[in-house]
Enzyme design. Structure first.
Site, mmCIF file in Angstrom:
data_model
loop_
_atom_site.group_PDB
_atom_site.id
_atom_site.type_symbol
_atom_site.label_atom_id
_atom_site.label_comp_id
_atom_site.label_asym_id
_atom_site.label_seq_id
_atom_site.Cartn_x
_atom_site.Cartn_y
_atom_site.Cartn_z
ATOM 1 N N HIS A 89 -5.660 -10.942 -36.696
ATOM 2 C CA HIS A 89 -4.774 -10.172 -35.635
ATOM 3 C C HIS A 89 -5.921 -9.809 -34.557
ATOM 4 C CE1 HIS A 89 -2.599 -8.574 -39.435
ATOM 5 N NE2 HIS A 89 -2.407 -9.269 -38.703
ATOM 6 N N ALA A 90 -5.424 -9.386 -33.550
ATOM 7 C CA ALA A 90 -6.494 -9.563 -32.547
ATOM 8 C C ALA A 90 -7.799 -8.962 -32.530
ATOM 9 C CB ALA A 90 -5.443 -9.474 -31.154
ATOM 10 N N ARG A 91 -6.998 -7.819 -32.399
ATOM 11 C CA ARG A 91 -8.897 -6.296 -32.642
ATOM 12 C C ARG A 91 -8.990 -6.529 -33.882
ATOM 13 N NH1 ARG A 91 -3.053 -1.588 -32.913
ATOM 14 N NH2 ARG A 91 -3.045 -2.339 -35.520
ATOM 15 N N TYR A 95 0.351 -2.295 -48.720
ATOM 16 C CA TYR A 95 1.634 -2.201 -48.311
ATOM 17 C C TYR A 95 2.028 -3.768 -48.827
ATOM 18 C CZ TYR A 95 -0.540 -2.892 -44.244
ATOM 19 O OH TYR A 95 -1.250 -3.589 -43.139
ATOM 20 N N GLU A 131 -10.249 -6.930 -45.924
ATOM 21 C CA GLU A 131 -10.408 -6.004 -45.463
ATOM 22 C C GLU A 131 -11.704 -5.365 -45.132
ATOM 23 O OE1 GLU A 131 -7.819 -5.348 -43.151
ATOM 24 O OE2 GLU A 131 -6.181 -6.084 -44.291
HETATM 25 O O1 0X9 Z 1 -1.239 -6.149 -42.793
HETATM 26 C C1 0X9 Z 1 -1.228 -6.969 -42.986
HETATM 27 O O2 0X9 Z 1 -1.044 -8.121 -42.706
HETATM 28 C C2 0X9 Z 1 -2.835 -6.920 -43.468
HETATM 29 N N1 0X9 Z 1 -3.943 -5.773 -42.553
HETATM 30 S S1 0X9 Z 1 -4.174 -5.507 -41.450
HETATM 31 O O3 0X9 Z 1 -4.735 -3.854 -40.864
HETATM 32 N N2 0X9 Z 1 -5.607 -6.728 -41.014
HETATM 33 O O4 0X9 Z 1 -3.252 -5.803 -41.036
HETATM 34 C C3 0X9 Z 1 -2.837 -6.814 -44.678
HETATM 35 C C4 0X9 Z 1 -1.834 -8.144 -45.375
HETATM 36 C C5 0X9 Z 1 -2.494 -8.060 -46.577
HETATM 37 N N3 0X9 Z 1 -1.791 -9.133 -48.195
HETATM 38 C C6 0X9 Z 1 -0.938 -9.409 -48.914
HETATM 39 N N4 0X9 Z 1 -0.820 -7.641 -49.264
HETATM 40 N N5 0X9 Z 1 -0.872 -9.729 -49.632
HETATM 41 ZN ZN ZN Z 2 -5.510 -7.226 -39.650
#
Ligand code: 0X9
Ligand code: ZN
Length: 423
Positions: free
Chosen positions: A183-185, A360, A383
């Site tokens: 993810h870029a940001r 989620y 994260e």
């Molecule tokens: O949404 C995403 O891709 C990730 N969070 S983010 O805020 N960096 O965008 C979470 C990915 C989670 N992976 C799993 N739930 N397995």
């Molecule tokens: Zn991310």
């Protein structure tokens, strides 16, 4: 004025013009009262793509949520919040001066640097600076470092992967694979990847991490998106490849992998959304490159770690279902080692467990792919801590604290993997 300086001035003017200034964008801080309201925000986030990141939590102890709102969308969001009785305050009336100040901080800090060695604590670096730095490591450590271009981004940027060994010449050791910047940001992620590289190459005390394992590190997966956050739009998340709908650019790489791709609960078929999965699995060149790299190490992938921000989570598979992989408890022990090491060193609190339950549902993410199709024994999406106003934008002065704390966790997890032997 020399012609070179004139050209530099023109280039600077050009980047200023292209820059999205976020004039009158507001940051709202929402205070959900209970779990039901937290869930409601997550749902609103899905239904209303224009409000970015309503559901995201800054840390385990902070129940508030922050959201970036464009001026023309403010009224609608306020109405929704009032309708559902969710308390909020305007944390920042205008994001523009903040984005400007951070940009100035970063540029001036970089201008002061005199050495070729990247000073991770002193600035955030763009894709070409990171690539140039990795090239320089090949010269400096010819016996310990290999750099391979695994492919190109949509805009033809070289996607490079660095392999670090201890130089003992032993081939085909099991691998610890780390990627960042899907993810870029999420700027702290590539900074942390660079810090890990320096720890492994420069600190003798980390020799134990390289005795029987090689480390494979890809600091920038989403090269085009990352470059775009430097040149144009600081809070861009997706890739830069056009979608079938002209006004919407980019796909979420972390929904584009071909394992359980396409589920509506964990991704979106709508190009307007931040979690747009693409038209087909692997239709983004950047996803293909990461797929190919993971498959390249398929039968020796001891630990796959994907660096993201934010929220202080160690997310395990599965993302696509509420059930658990066979060796879930083994993975939990690795995550536990990381979380405990961090709490002992800084009091930083990480939550760990399945991504589906903790955050989620996600379908088509790299973590699930690594376990299901690239045979990774352990796969963790880390994260990193929030910073700045929106969580993705820590100040340069906060880099050191975040990356040194995170390294304590990653080192502990790697040691745990190593001490148990590759299985
Ligand atoms: O949404 C995403 O891709 C990730 N969070 S983010 O805020 N960096 O965008 C979470 C990915 C989670 N992976 C799993 N739930 N397995
Ligand atoms: Zn991310």
């Amino acid at each position: 004025m020399t012609s070179l300086r004139f050209i530099i001035l023109l280039l600077q003017l050009w980047t200023v013009c292209a820059w999205e200034d976020y004039k009158d964008y507001k940051v709202l801080e929402l205070q959900p009262r209970d779990l039901a309201q937290q869930q409601l925000l997550l749902n609103l986030d899905r239904e209303q793509p224009q409000w970015d990141y309503l559901g995201g939590r800054r840390s385990a102890t902070d129940t508030s949520r922050r959201v970036l709102v464009a001026p023309q969308q403010l009224q609608q969001l306020q109405q929704q919040l009032q309708l559902h009785g969710i308390e909020y305050k305007v944390l920042l009336e205008d994001l523009a001066p903040h984005v400007r100040a951070q940009r100035a901080e970063n540029l001036s800090s970089k201008a002061k640097q005199r050495t070729h060695r990247i000073d991770v604590f002193a600035a955030f670096y763009n894709h070409s600076e990171i690539n140039a730095y990795m090239e320089s490591l090949v010269q400096l450590y010819p016996k310990r470092v290999q750099l391979k271009t695994f492919g190109w981004s949509y805009e033809q940027r070289a996607l490079k992967i660095l392999t670090i060994s201890n130089g003992d010449g032993r081939r085909n050791k099991p691998v610890i694979f780390i990627d960042a910047t899907i993810h870029a940001r999420e700027w702290i992620a590539p900074s942390f990847a660079l810090y890990i590289i320096q720890q492994l190459l420069e600190q003798a005390e980390n020799a134990d991490l390289l005795l029987n394992y090689d480390w494979v590190i890809m600091p920038v997966v989403n090269a085009d998106g990352y470059e775009f956050t430097h040149s144009d739009s600081r809070f861009w998340r997706k890739t830069r490849k056009p979608t079938p709908i002209e006004e919407h650019i980019g796909t979420d790489i972390n929904r584009n992998f071909g394992y359980k791709w396409g589920d509506d609960a964990g991704s979106s078929g709508d190009p307007a959304e931040e979690i747009y999965r693409g038209e087909q699995p692997f239709d983004q060149p950047e996803t293909q490159v990461l797929r190919d790299a993971l498959l390249h190490y398929k039968d020796r992938l001891a630990f796959y770690l994907s660096l993201h921000s934010y929220g202080n989570y160690l997310l395990l598979p599965w993302g696509h279902t509420s059930s658990f992989p066979d060796n879930y408890f083994y993975m939990m022990e690795i995550a536990d080692a990381g979380a405990m090491a961090i709490i002992q060193s800084t009091n930083g609190i990480y939550s760990y467990g399945s991504g589906y339950h903790l955050m989620y549902p996600t379908s088509g993410d790299s973590n699930d792919f690594a376990v299901a199709l690239a045979n990774a024994t352990v796969a963790i999406t880390m994260e990193l801590p929030a910073g700045g106003f929106l969580g993705f934008d820590p100040w340069v002065t906060h880099i050191e604290g975040i990356v040194t704390e995170s390294w304590v966790g990653v080192r502990a997890m790697a040691l745990e993997v190593i001490s148990r032997g590759y299985q």
